[in-house]
Design a protein around this motif. Structure first.
Motif, short mmCIF file in Angstrom:
data_model
loop_
_atom_site.label_atom_id
_atom_site.label_comp_id
_atom_site.label_asym_id
_atom_site.label_seq_id
_atom_site.Cartn_x
_atom_site.Cartn_y
_atom_site.Cartn_z
N UNK A 1 0.81 -1.22 0.00
CA UNK A 1 0.00 0.00 0.00
C UNK A 1 0.84 1.27 0.00
N UNK A 2 2.09 1.16 0.46
CA UNK A 2 2.89 2.37 0.71
C UNK A 2 3.19 3.19 -0.54
N UNK A 3 3.60 2.59 -1.68
CA UNK A 3 3.82 3.42 -2.88
C UNK A 3 2.57 4.21 -3.29
N UNK A 4 1.41 3.59 -3.22
CA UNK A 4 0.18 4.28 -3.60
C UNK A 4 -0.16 5.39 -2.60
N UNK A 5 0.07 5.13 -1.31
CA UNK A 5 -0.15 6.17 -0.30
C UNK A 5 0.75 7.37 -0.59
N UNK A 6 2.00 7.11 -0.96
CA UNK A 6 2.94 8.19 -1.31
C UNK A 6 2.42 9.02 -2.49
N UNK A 7 2.02 8.33 -3.54
CA UNK A 7 1.59 9.03 -4.75
C UNK A 7 0.28 9.81 -4.53
N UNK A 8 -0.64 9.21 -3.79
CA UNK A 8 -1.91 9.90 -3.54
C UNK A 8 -1.72 11.11 -2.63
N UNK A 9 -0.86 10.97 -1.61
CA UNK A 9 -0.59 12.11 -0.73
C UNK A 9 0.00 13.26 -1.52
N UNK A 10 0.96 12.95 -2.38
CA UNK A 10 1.58 13.99 -3.21
C UNK A 10 0.56 14.64 -4.14
N UNK A 11 -0.25 13.83 -4.81
CA UNK A 11 -1.22 14.38 -5.77
C UNK A 11 -2.25 15.25 -5.09
N UNK A 12 -2.71 14.84 -3.89
CA UNK A 12 -3.69 15.65 -3.17
C UNK A 12 -3.09 16.99 -2.73
N UNK A 13 -1.84 16.96 -2.25
CA UNK A 13 -1.20 18.20 -1.82
C UNK A 13 -0.94 19.14 -3.00
N UNK A 14 -0.51 18.56 -4.12
CA UNK A 14 -0.22 19.40 -5.29
C UNK A 14 -1.49 19.94 -5.93
N UNK A 15 -2.58 19.23 -5.79
CA UNK A 15 -3.86 19.74 -6.31
C UNK A 15 -4.26 21.02 -5.59
N UNK A 16 -4.02 21.03 -4.27
CA UNK A 16 -4.37 22.20 -3.46
C UNK A 16 -3.29 23.27 -3.50
#
Length: 406
Positions: A312-327
């Motif tokens: 799960x960790x690679x996906x958690x990393x990518x989703x966290x980054x994408x959510x932060x960059x969206x905002x």
């Protein structure tokens, strides 16, 4: 010819073999990419699909639809060093083959399969290595993937690992039941996200998850929610936080409402509470007695620790980054390096889910590089509560000025 695979080694091997057979394959790493490329193609178009490609349920539906339009062959590359499972059910396609590691045998098997693919399935006997329904061996290999792609899909929690997908299946089964539920974990986990997943599995988010703060827990308000849910015929799920956040009044009201629900013939409201094992000493005065009663009546759902969820960790990393960059698109970090993902996976025994997300958030906010590295993770990791507070304050003031004003 179009070929769907996300594996570099498979792409290299098949490129050489197919060129020797006189084909010029066009490679695609995703279903959406292939879908665009197939626009305007005729029914003689040949498609090879790697059964180990990770796809969503909707993408699987697209591939099934293609069976009526194009000539499709599914394949699995036989690699003795590989332990990965099939992610696309093998029986999705009429023809599926296993490509051996030996080059000459692989070329012969591909040649026979491609010849068969051009005969519109008139042949009643498949060449060696090509299988038709029923394909018992490949179907057994794909059993886990079949369950995952067709049975349940998640909306809020990451379910790449077997442990988290087992949790998803448990939540799905529990979402059809009544009463109170305790999400039980050995460490700090994403309780509210899991409660949202439960709500989605229960009513497809037709009714929002109710978040009730402990100080607002009152039996009369809870009874009104139950009556409204019964009237509308849609289950309502109420997340009331963690057990160590409750005071005696909230715990008493919670116990009363649990008793109230147990006396109803067909209750529509459900209670969800998070509990971290080992926090019982943090209970406020008078809470323990009410919790003992609640635990005896509620259904318990075990939440896996992050140490059991490496995938799960690679996906958690990518989703966290994408959510932060969206905002906050002005952030320097554009990507998380594979080395950083590997490092976090190796260090997962020292993290909980919430700590992992906090470290990622702080590192992404404070790093001055485009690629988040292992060094960034180490520099902006947490060694104690003071360090955590300082890092979050720095992140807020430097990159999240709006949140710093709250």
């Amino acid at each position: 010819m179009h070929l769907l695979t996300s594996d570099r080694l498979t792409k290299s091997q098949l490129l050489l073999l197919l060129r020797e057979l006189g084909y010029a394959p066009r490679f695609h790493s995703s279903v959406s990419e292939m879908e665009d490329a197939l626009e305007g193609s005729d029914s003689n178009t040949l498609i090879l699909i790697d059964l180990s490609t990770q796809i969503s349920t909707s993408e699987l539906d697209t591939l099934v639809k293609y069976k009526k339009q194009y000539r499709i062959i599914g394949f699995e590359r036989l690699d003795t060093n590989s332990t990965s499972n099939l992610l696309i059910p093998a029986h999705t396609f009429e023809t599926a083959i296993i490509i051996p590691s030996n080059g000459e045998r692989a070329k012969l098997r591909l040649k026979n399969a491609l010849k068969l693919g051009g005969q519109k399935q008139k042949s009643t006997r498949a060449p060696f290595g090509v299988r038709h329904r029923p394909m018992s061996t490949l179907s057994k290999l794909a059993k886990t993937a079949l369950d995952k792609t067709e049975a349940i899909s998640s909306r809020y929690i990451i379910t790449e690992s077997p442990a988290s997908y087992t949790l998803l299946k448990t939540l799905k089964a529990a979402s059809t039941q009544e009463g109170a539920f305790i999400l039980e974990a050995k460490e700090e986990v994403e309780f509210e996200l899991i409660a949202r997943e439960f709500n989605y599995l229960s009513n497809s988010d037709k009714a929002a998850l109710f978040i009730i703060q402990p100080e607002n827990l009152r039996i009369d308000s809870l009874e009104k929610l139950e009556r409204a849910a019964t009237r509308d015929g849609i289950p309502i799920n109420c997340y009331v936080g963690r057990t160590d956040e409750l005071d005696e009044v909230a715990a008493s009201e919670l116990e009363l409402f649990c008793n109230y629900l147990s006396n109803l013939r067909n209750p529509h409201a459900r209670l969800i509470v998070g509990h971290e094992i080992g926090t019982e000493d943090l209970y406020r005065e008078g809470v323990a007695t009410h919790m003992s009663s609640l635990f005896s009546k509620a259904k318990r759902i075990q939440i896996p620790s992050l140490r059991d969820r490496p995938s799960d960790i690679p996906t958690i990393c990518q989703l966290t980054l994408s959510h932060l960059r969206s905002a906050h698109p002005f952030l320097f970090v554009h990507r998380v390096s594979q080395e950083a993902e590997t490092y976090l996976s190796e260090q997962r025994n020292h993290y909980s889910y919430t700590k992992l997300v906090r470290i990622l958030r702080n590192a992404i906010a404070l790093s001055k590089r485009e690629t988040l590295s292992v060094e960034d993770i180490k520099n902006y990791g947490e060694s104690d509560m003071t360090t955590q507070h300082l890092l979050e304050t720095m992140a807020d003031e430097s990159y999240f000025p709006q949140s710093a004003n709250f």
